[in-house]
Motif scaffolding. Structure first.
Motif, mmCIF file in Angstrom:
data_model
loop_
_atom_site.group_PDB
_atom_site.id
_atom_site.type_symbol
_atom_site.label_atom_id
_atom_site.label_comp_id
_atom_site.label_asym_id
_atom_site.label_seq_id
_atom_site.Cartn_x
_atom_site.Cartn_y
_atom_site.Cartn_z
ATOM 1 N N PHE A 1 0.791 -1.550 -0.009
ATOM 2 C CA PHE A 1 0.113 0.553 0.044
ATOM 3 C C PHE A 1 1.046 1.212 -0.499
ATOM 4 O O PHE A 1 2.029 1.078 0.753
ATOM 5 C CB PHE A 1 -1.160 0.051 1.286
ATOM 6 N N LYS A 2 0.168 2.037 -0.738
ATOM 7 C CA LYS A 2 1.362 3.574 -0.924
ATOM 8 C C LYS A 2 1.733 4.401 0.844
ATOM 9 O O LYS A 2 0.447 4.329 1.695
ATOM 10 C CB LYS A 2 0.433 4.573 -1.315
ATOM 11 N N GLY A 3 2.440 4.804 0.870
ATOM 12 C CA GLY A 3 2.772 5.587 1.883
ATOM 13 C C GLY A 3 3.984 5.319 2.270
ATOM 14 O O GLY A 3 5.088 5.661 1.379
ATOM 15 N N LYS A 4 3.907 5.346 3.928
ATOM 16 C CA LYS A 4 5.801 5.402 4.151
ATOM 17 C C LYS A 4 5.926 4.275 4.795
ATOM 18 O O LYS A 4 5.226 3.659 6.085
ATOM 19 C CB LYS A 4 5.858 6.846 5.626
ATOM 20 N N TYR A 5 7.068 4.376 4.851
ATOM 21 C CA TYR A 5 8.206 3.015 5.561
ATOM 22 C C TYR A 5 8.618 2.413 6.591
ATOM 23 O O TYR A 5 10.124 3.728 5.791
ATOM 24 C CB TYR A 5 8.288 1.584 4.524
#
Length: 424
Positions: free
Chosen positions: A396-400
């Protein structure tokens, strides 16, 4: 169901502090934030960051009775508990800039208090939106002392001041709120309706949006309304044709008088998606209580009793929220934010519309949304780097966050970033 519009993949190279590839090493990948904005009213951030004060709902801060000792400690503990529960679910918060409460005395806005709240949220990786810069309701009463020319000048100056002061902390604003009802709004006289009568809807919208755009060219500026009829479509179309820099369309979805059916939601979205702009559900309300009389024209006149919520109503609220969030997140790529209105029961209209109860305990709706956001729509995995320190991540798109042997680094999945380098 395919969620490709919410996911992305990227090739990530992991480097050590000295710049060398972390080769053939097992690493843990965990999503720590979503690109999608799962939001909520963040009004309780004000008392949390400004000491023993309470927010009265219209943007102002009123001192509570003096407290000390155990009473003061208990007060802070309640605020801390609520704030941690808020942060445990949401990544997007709306702060109140209702002019009448924000600047009750001309020239003395509550900039410091709102800045403290906004900076705190930003430090927690929360995107912050200011709401609203121009609105006929909750307007500053002292504006009525001026003629229309001066009212407009002061309105535009207010936008330049606040968008400028908060730039870099708050870069997203509801620029103007509920324009469709103007300029024939006749519930009470107010300064903004006066200038809207003179300028027209499109004329007023253009001036306030231009002021915001001039002050922060990279800002995200919304038009926002509860009237989702064809009149709102016509207004947006007219504004876009006039060159108004609307970046996002705000749709209010207060469902006190009935939970929207799937058919109603789809019909509404079909009429606003054709503009091709991002859509935010800016004020989404599903109550754990009886419905308001459908014949009531203005929800501001509604009021809930303290015992309106029941376990059955709370369960129905959770189920209705899940259906709505699933549909918007899974089926509508242009929808990029949903803001729940409110966080706790008993805020606007004393409605049981929150995801926690007045005593701070979690409702089924909180647990339901937590499962969706933090579990079902969440990516976490283990991977092993190759000889050059590369891994490929899909999620899922986002910060990791990537971690190994106690060392951590972060990267972004989405926003066009197909290749990234992470330094541990």
């Amino acid at each position: 169901m395919s969620l490709n519009h919410r996911k992305d993949s990227a090739k990530i190279q992991i480097l050590s502090a000295d710049g060398k590839p972390v080769a053939n090493t097992k690493v843990h990948i965990n999503q720590i934030n979503h690109e999608f904005l799962f939001g909520c009213g963040a009004f309780e951030t004000l008392p949390y960051t400004n000491g023993p004060e309470v927010h009265n709902g219209n943007g102002s801060l009123n001192k509570v009775k003096p407290m000390e000792g155990e009473e003061l400690a208990a007060y802070h503990a309640r605020l801390e508990d609520r704030m941690q529960k808020w942060l445990g679910l949401f990544n997007y918060g709306t702060l109140p800039f209702y002019w009448g409460g924000y600047e009750p005395e001309e020239g003395s806005p509550h900039t410091q208090q709102l800045m403290a709240a906004a900076k705190f949220l930003k430090s927690k990786d929360v995107t912050v939106k200011g709401h609203p810069l121009c609105w006929h309701t909750g307007c500053a009463p002292w504006l009525m002392n001026y003629d229309n020319k001066t009212i407009l000048e002061k309105q535009l100056a207010r936008i330049h001041r606040d968008v400028g002061n908060f730039k870099g902390v708050i870069d997203m604003w509801d620029v103007i709120n509920e324009v469709v009802i103007m300029p024939i709004y006749n519930k009470y006289d107010n300064a903004i309706t006066r200038i809207c009568k003179e300028l027209g809807r499109v004329g007023l919208v253009k001036k306030v949006f231009n002021a915001a755009q001039e002050t922060n060219p990279d800002g995200i500026f919304l038009i926002n309304d509860f009237n989702l009829s064809s009149n709102y479509e016509i207004l947006i179309d007219g504004c876009l044709n006039a060159g108004v820099p609307i970046k996002t369309i705000g749709l209010q979805s207060h469902q006190h008088q009935g939970v929207w059916s799937l058919e109603k939601t789809e019909e509404i979205l079909s009429r606003f998606e054709h503009f091709g702009l991002p859509i935010h559900f800016t004020e989404n309300t599903i109550v754990a209580g009886p419905l308001v009389d459908p014949s009531l024209d203005d929800l501001q006149d509604a009021h809930y009793e303290d015992d309106a919520a029941t376990p059955e109503f709370e369960q129905k609220q959770a189920e209705s929220l899940e259906r709505m969030y699933r549909n918007l997140f899974e089926n509508h790529p242009l929808v990029t934010a949903i803001t729940n209105w409110d966080f706790g029961d008993g805020a606007w209209l004393n409605a049981p519309s929150g995801v926690i109860r007045k005593d701070g305990s979690l409702k089924p709706s909180y647990n339901t949304l937590h499962h969706l956001i933090k579990e079902e729509w969440h990516t976490e995995l283990d991977a092993t780097t190759d000889a050059q320190g590369y891994i490929t991540v899909e999620g899922f798109k986002g910060k990791y966050e990537v971690s190994t042997d106690g060392k951590k680094g972060t990267f972004i999945l989405g926003k066009g970033a197909k290749d990234s380098t992470v330094m541990l």
